[in-house]
Design an enzyme around this catalytic site. Structure first.
Site, PDB file in Angstrom:
ATOM      1  N   LYS A   1     105.041  26.547  24.400  1.00 13.36           N
ATOM      2  CA  LYS A   1     103.835  27.010  23.895  1.00 13.36           C
ATOM      3  C   LYS A   1     103.438  25.893  22.548  1.00 13.36           C
ATOM      4  O   LYS A   1     104.337  25.341  22.129  1.00 13.36           O
ATOM      5  CB  LYS A   1     104.325  28.414  23.076  1.00 13.36           C
TER       6      LYS A   1
ATOM      7  N   ASN B   1      89.486  39.166  23.954  1.00 10.55           N
ATOM      8  CA  ASN B   1      89.425  38.633  25.519  1.00 10.55           C
ATOM      9  C   ASN B   1      90.201  39.808  26.207  1.00 10.55           C
ATOM     10  O   ASN B   1      89.392  40.422  27.335  1.00 10.55           O
ATOM     11  CB  ASN B   1      89.886  37.648  25.568  1.00 10.55           C
TER      12      ASN B   1
END
Ligand code: NAD
Length: 360
Positions: A76, A178
């Site tokens: 990440k 989202n």
């Protein structure tokens, strides 16, 4: 997840004097393949909170990718932003150069605060990026994530509440970004009654107008009298304090690292709240990102993606029953299952050409 035991392979801190860009890239584990995980752009209150976030998120990606049946390890990245800041093209290109320098050990995509358009700029400087949408596959991962959460939530409600569908159930959604807004749409179509919160009033207004949701202030969402709580904002929100307020019998949402610590998993179990481990239920997005990145000559295709997302409910059901039979938390069981996949090592997926291409 105990971060001191997380055992990362590589953590890179970068600063660019020209643009002022600062980022941390964490590669947790590449046993199963290159580390795949999105980039988060966030205004952290300190450098150490950014570092802790990326270390936890990347370790979670190792487990997520292992259980999602995609040939990737866990990584990440975070970009340390300023409140309200938009990243310039020069910054995004610089970020792309840093990813390229890692030579494919880490593949980035979008996470909170990043959009498909940002990834297209990053892609000018690196091959090791996904979530752009290529050859009709992939792109914005949030629809795939929302779908996985929706069908995973349906399975969790079946297991805990004995219902065949979400129709008529009350679901509280925290975070209408989202994923959250797409989840609202699916829940509304399925006949669920929605309670929503977001720190952004415009997003709340949209959910009220489009889905007849009832809005509550951010702090009030935990104590709402609902059947299901769906965390779709940021991590660490399931704490001793918030769980003590929970009325829901099921927790099933998209946010990464929902548990503030492992004691919270035990507290949820003790209160008979069924927790769908975040890194299992929210895997739809990484499956979509993986398919786009692997894609060569028509494979993997939409069916590859759909098969893996469709496997989420059964995987959750297995986790729920093993946790009940062995008196463990669902999070412990899911972690054990992921470790077993890691111990078996890399598996070939589909045509050899893909395996070869991405083994290098
Ligand atoms: P997003 O940035 O689009 O949306 C997050 C939303 O949460 C925003 O509307 C924000 O205003 C809101 N929010 C922040 N703090 C809040 C609070 N205290 N109370 C209520 N709302 C708050 O992000 P997203 O892509 O929808 O992702 C949501 C979560 O799901 C994140 O934790 C992300 O890491 C995780 N996730 C996303 C995907 C994906 O495909 N996008 C995949 C896996 C996991």
């Amino acid at each position: 997840m105990d971060i001191l035991a997380a055992d990362h392979e590589q953590v890179v801190l970068r600063h660019d004097r020209n643009t002022g860009l600062r980022a941390v890239i964490a590669i947790h584990d590449t046993t199963l393949g290159p580390a795949v995980g999105g980039c988060r752009h966030w205004a952290y209150d300190s450098e150490s909170s950014a570092l802790i976030d990326v270390l936890k998120l990347s370790a979670g990606m190792t487990f997520k990718n292992a259980l999602a049946d995609v040939p990737f390890g866990g990584g990440k990245s975070v970009i340390l932003g300023k409140p309200g800041e938009r990243l310039s093209e020069a910054m995004l290109e610089q970020f792309g150069r840093w990813i390229e320098e890692l030579g494919g050990r880490y593949v980035t995509a979008e996470d909170v605060g990043m959009r498909v358009a940002d990834m297209r700029v990053v892609a000018r400087r690196t091959r090791y990026v996904s979530g752009l949408g290529r050859n009709g596959i992939g792109g914005d991962p949030s629809p795939a994530t929302a779908l996985g959460v929706f069908i995973g939530m349906t399975a969790a409600a079946k297991y805990r509440l004995g219902v065949a569908s979400l129709e008529g159930l009350r679901v509280a959604i925290q975070g209408l970004g989202n994923v959250g807004i797409k989840l609202c749409r699916q829940l509304h179509s399925a006949g669920a009654r929605l309670v929503v919160s977001d720190i952004d009033a415009s997003r709340v207004n949209r959910a009220v107008a489009e889905f007849g949701a009832r809005a509550v202030p951010p702090d009030a969402i935990f104590g709402e009298k609902v059947d299901v709580f769906a965390p779709c904002a940021l991590g660490g929100i399931l704490s001793q304090t918030s769980v003590a307020q929970l009325q829901a019998k099921v927790v099933a949402g998209s946010a990464n690292n929902q548990l503030a610590d492992q004691d919270v998993a035990a507290m949820l179990a003790a209160r008979d709240v069924l927790y769908a481990p975040d890194f299992v239920i929210n895997a739809g997005g990484t499956i979509s990102v993986a398919a786009e990145y692997l894609h060569v000559e028509g494979y993997p295709d939409d069916a590859w993606v759909r098969d893996r997302i469709d496997a989420i409910p059964d995987r959750l059901m297995t986790i729920f029953s093993v946790a009940r039979d062995h008196r463990q938390t669902t999070d412990q069981v899911a972690q054990t299952m992921a470790r077993e996949v890691l111990a078996r090592g890399p598996q070939l997926v589909g045509p050899d050409r893909n395996a070869r291409r991405h083994a290098t």
